[in-house]
Design an enzyme around this catalytic site. Structure first.
Site, mmCIF file in Angstrom:
data_model
loop_
_atom_site.group_PDB
_atom_site.id
_atom_site.type_symbol
_atom_site.label_atom_id
_atom_site.label_comp_id
_atom_site.label_asym_id
_atom_site.label_seq_id
_atom_site.Cartn_x
_atom_site.Cartn_y
_atom_site.Cartn_z
ATOM 1 N N ASP A 63 -24.358 -16.371 17.864
ATOM 2 C CA ASP A 63 -24.098 -17.557 17.044
ATOM 3 C C ASP A 63 -23.574 -17.196 15.655
ATOM 4 O O ASP A 63 -23.685 -17.969 14.717
ATOM 5 C CB ASP A 63 -25.376 -18.397 16.918
ATOM 6 N N HIS A 103 -1.209 3.065 15.462
ATOM 7 C CA HIS A 103 -2.212 2.066 15.065
ATOM 8 C C HIS A 103 -3.616 2.653 15.149
ATOM 9 O O HIS A 103 -4.539 2.022 15.677
ATOM 10 C CB HIS A 103 -2.081 0.805 15.921
ATOM 11 N N ASP A 154 -2.619 3.484 5.658
ATOM 12 C CA ASP A 154 -1.880 2.217 5.727
ATOM 13 C C ASP A 154 -2.945 1.136 5.560
ATOM 14 O O ASP A 154 -3.640 0.776 6.517
ATOM 15 C CB ASP A 154 -1.165 2.114 7.080
ATOM 16 N N ASP A 202 1.167 -4.797 2.164
ATOM 17 C CA ASP A 202 1.195 -3.874 3.312
ATOM 18 C C ASP A 202 1.761 -2.542 2.831
ATOM 19 O O ASP A 202 2.986 -2.402 2.715
ATOM 20 C CB ASP A 202 2.062 -4.485 4.428
ATOM 21 N N HIS A 232 9.060 3.556 15.459
ATOM 22 C CA HIS A 232 8.888 2.143 15.070
ATOM 23 C C HIS A 232 10.026 1.638 14.190
ATOM 24 O O HIS A 232 10.836 2.406 13.681
ATOM 25 C CB HIS A 232 7.529 1.930 14.386
ATOM 26 N N HIS A 241 9.361 -5.271 8.445
ATOM 27 C CA HIS A 241 9.131 -6.628 8.964
ATOM 28 C C HIS A 241 8.961 -7.590 7.800
ATOM 29 O O HIS A 241 8.635 -7.194 6.683
ATOM 30 C CB HIS A 241 7.875 -6.632 9.858
ATOM 31 N N HIS A 281 2.554 -9.472 9.277
ATOM 32 C CA HIS A 281 3.806 -9.491 10.048
ATOM 33 C C HIS A 281 4.232 -10.952 10.079
ATOM 34 O O HIS A 281 3.927 -11.672 11.034
ATOM 35 C CB HIS A 281 3.602 -8.960 11.468
ATOM 36 N N GLU A 318 9.462 0.867 5.727
ATOM 37 C CA GLU A 318 8.431 1.831 6.081
ATOM 38 C C GLU A 318 8.896 2.893 7.084
ATOM 39 O O GLU A 318 8.388 2.960 8.201
ATOM 40 C CB GLU A 318 7.212 1.096 6.632
ATOM 41 N N TYR A 324 6.913 11.509 12.888
ATOM 42 C CA TYR A 324 5.625 11.855 13.489
ATOM 43 C C TYR A 324 5.803 13.056 14.433
ATOM 44 O O TYR A 324 6.560 12.976 15.399
ATOM 45 C CB TYR A 324 5.090 10.645 14.271
ATOM 46 N N ARG A 334 4.383 8.399 6.856
ATOM 47 C CA ARG A 334 5.039 7.086 6.699
ATOM 48 C C ARG A 334 4.902 6.704 5.234
ATOM 49 O O ARG A 334 3.866 6.993 4.614
ATOM 50 C CB ARG A 334 4.375 6.032 7.604
ATOM 51 N N GLU A 378 5.518 3.265 2.878
ATOM 52 C CA GLU A 378 5.791 1.830 3.058
ATOM 53 C C GLU A 378 5.669 1.086 1.736
ATOM 54 O O GLU A 378 4.657 1.183 1.044
ATOM 55 C CB GLU A 378 4.786 1.244 4.062
HETATM 56 N N1 GLY Z 1 0.189 -2.239 8.556
HETATM 57 C C1 GLY Z 1 0.932 -2.591 9.680
HETATM 58 C C2 GLY Z 1 2.357 -2.342 9.489
HETATM 59 O O1 GLY Z 1 2.725 -1.545 8.646
HETATM 60 O O2 GLY Z 1 3.185 -2.949 10.083
HETATM 61 MN MN MN Z 2 4.200 -2.819 7.716
HETATM 62 MN MN MN Z 3 1.516 -1.028 6.999
#
Ligand code: GLY
Ligand code: MN
Ligand code: MN
Length: 434
Positions: free
Chosen positions: A35, A238, A255, A266, A345, A349, A356, A380, A384, A402, A404
């Site tokens: 609950d 991820h 990240d 982000d 990737h 975005h 996103h 970003e 890798y 990465r 970003e």
């Molecule tokens: N943190 C998720 C992305 O960079 O898209």
């Molecule tokens: Mn991102």
């Molecule tokens: Mn990110």
């Protein structure tokens, strides 16, 4: 944000609608265990139109010729609910606060929806929302079709999210201010992580230092599940386990970012756990950074996101050739998608009320959208190299990088909203060692 901004958005949405009725429901509270519930997170489309952070609320916009009507259903004050969960806005305060035509108790929705749909042709809803609110609306539309004396009935169920999310593409000054506030806190969190990081700590301990900064500055939530990935964990895109030990000589990829007034930030930074890049780490890092800076520099109104994606892939492909990981003509390598193994990737975005942001990427003709002032996109790039990947030189294995940032498109080009977060090797090493 002031109610005037939200009412202007509702008016704009009514302008975009053909004849019909639009129904936008608030998010439901979600059970976490028995609950107890997850912290409440409003449906971003509903929030965009109302700025109300409560469940059990429904917005209805109806349009017939020149005449329009806006109704808001909110949960009435309830002493039992107030005792356990706190006061809601209630009907009286909602009537004072919202410039809508009518405010009703959400308990009245089921009894009113049939009458509200009567003689309308189009029903605008989120086609993927399976809430009771919309099930009841569709049921009412069906019943009206079978009701004698009703001359017109719902003939088309249209996607309201496309209209709202097209509006969400261009951020207002107030929205940019929320993103900027989120980024200010996120910057402090990343800088703290750089300062506190030591070999032997656990990934979650670095995350805890960042969470403290978020909460202590009033940010209600992380904008998404934080990734704190030491060494080879950075190669799991991820990775959210965040439980491993941070090891001497490795990099850590973080990240993580917070949300302010439901607006996301982000940010990814990658830095050495012991505060000093090795030659191989620095080599890859500076090349990824160079790609990121070039891609950001290419942003201006008129540039298409698809072009930016290809441009970034070409640059990353060149880096892989320079590092001796790929060999041959870039065009052949791109054709064979050889770079995708190490750069899997996209370049970025939309970002806004959702990290996103689900705004369209293509126009009505299916062509990639061209940037316009007010759009916000993450940039970003990443490379890798898995620890067990024998196709790369040993010194690069286990490196995942990465970088970003969050970029606002302006009339003359772009503004890097996250410019204040340490990014060059010198800046990072200085903060890590401070
Ligand atoms: N943190 C998720 C992305 O960079 O898209
Ligand atoms: Mn991102
Ligand atoms: Mn990110």
């Amino acid at each position: 944000m002031n109610e005037i901004h939200f009412s202007q958005r509702r008016a704009q949405l009514l302008d975009l609608m053909e004849e019909g009725v639009a129904i936008v429901a608030s998010a439901s509270a979600k059970t976490r265990s028995n609950d107890t519930e997850y912290p409440y997170r409003q449906n971003s489309d509903f929030y965009y139109l109302c700025g109300l952070n409560e469940d059990n609320a429904v917005l209805i916009l109806s349009k017939s010729g020149e005449s329009t009507k806006t109704l808001l259903f909110v949960q009435a004050h309830n002493a039992e609910h107030a005792l356990w969960n706190g006061e809601r806005i209630g009907l009286e305060r909602a009537r004072e606060h919202f410039s809508v035509d009518e405010v009703h108790d959400s308990a009245e929705y089921s009894g009113m929806i049939k009458e509200l749909l009567r003689e309308h042709i189009n029903l605008y809803i989120d086609l993927h929302d399976e809430s009771l609110i919309l099930t009841e609306a569709k049921g009412a539309a069906r019943a009206l079709r079978e009701t004698r004396g009703v001359k017109r009935h719902i003939r088309a169920i249209c996607d309201i999210t496309h209209l709202i999310r097209t509006m969400r593409l261009i951020k207002s000054d107030e929205e940019i201010a929320h993103i900027t506030k989120a980024l200010k806190i996120t910057a402090e969190a990343h800088h703290t992580a750089m300062q506190k990081c030591r070999a032997g700590m656990r990934e979650y301990q670095l995350q805890a230092h960042m969470s403290y900064i978020f909460l202590n500055n009033g940010a209600a939530a992380e904008a998404y599940g934080a990734i704190v990935a030491g060494g080879n964990n950075a190669n799991t895109l991820h990775y959210v386990d965040n439980r491993d030990e941070l090891c001497e000589g490795d990099l850590v990829l973080i990240d993580a970012a917070c949300e302010w007034e439901l607006y996301a930030s982000d940010i990814t930074r990658t830095f050495p756990i012991n505060g000093k890049f090795t030659d191989a780490q620095k080599d890859v890092y500076e090349k990824v950074l160079d790609v990121q800076l070039r891609v950001i520099n290419a942003i201006k109104p008129g540039v298409k996101r698809d072009w930016l994606q290809v441009y970034s892939e070409e640059l990353l492909c060149d880096v892989l050739i320079e590092l001796g990981i790929l060999s041959g003509e870039r065009s052949f390598l791109m054709e064979a998608k050889a770079h995708k193994k190490y750069a899997p990737h996209g370049i970025g975005h939309w970002m806004g009320l959702d990290v996103h942001d689900p705004c369209p990427y293509v126009d009505e003709a299916g062509e990639s959208l061209a940037f316009r002032a007010g759009m916000v996109m993450t940039i970003e790039p990443g490379l890798y190299f898995r620890a067990d990947d024998e196709s790369v030189e040993e010194k690069y294995r286990g490196i995942g990088i990465r970088i970003e940032d969050n970029i606002l498109v302006t009339e003359s080009g772009y503004e890097n909203l996250s410019f204040m977060i340490a990014k060059t090797v010198d800046e990072i090493e200085t903060i890590c060692q401070s």
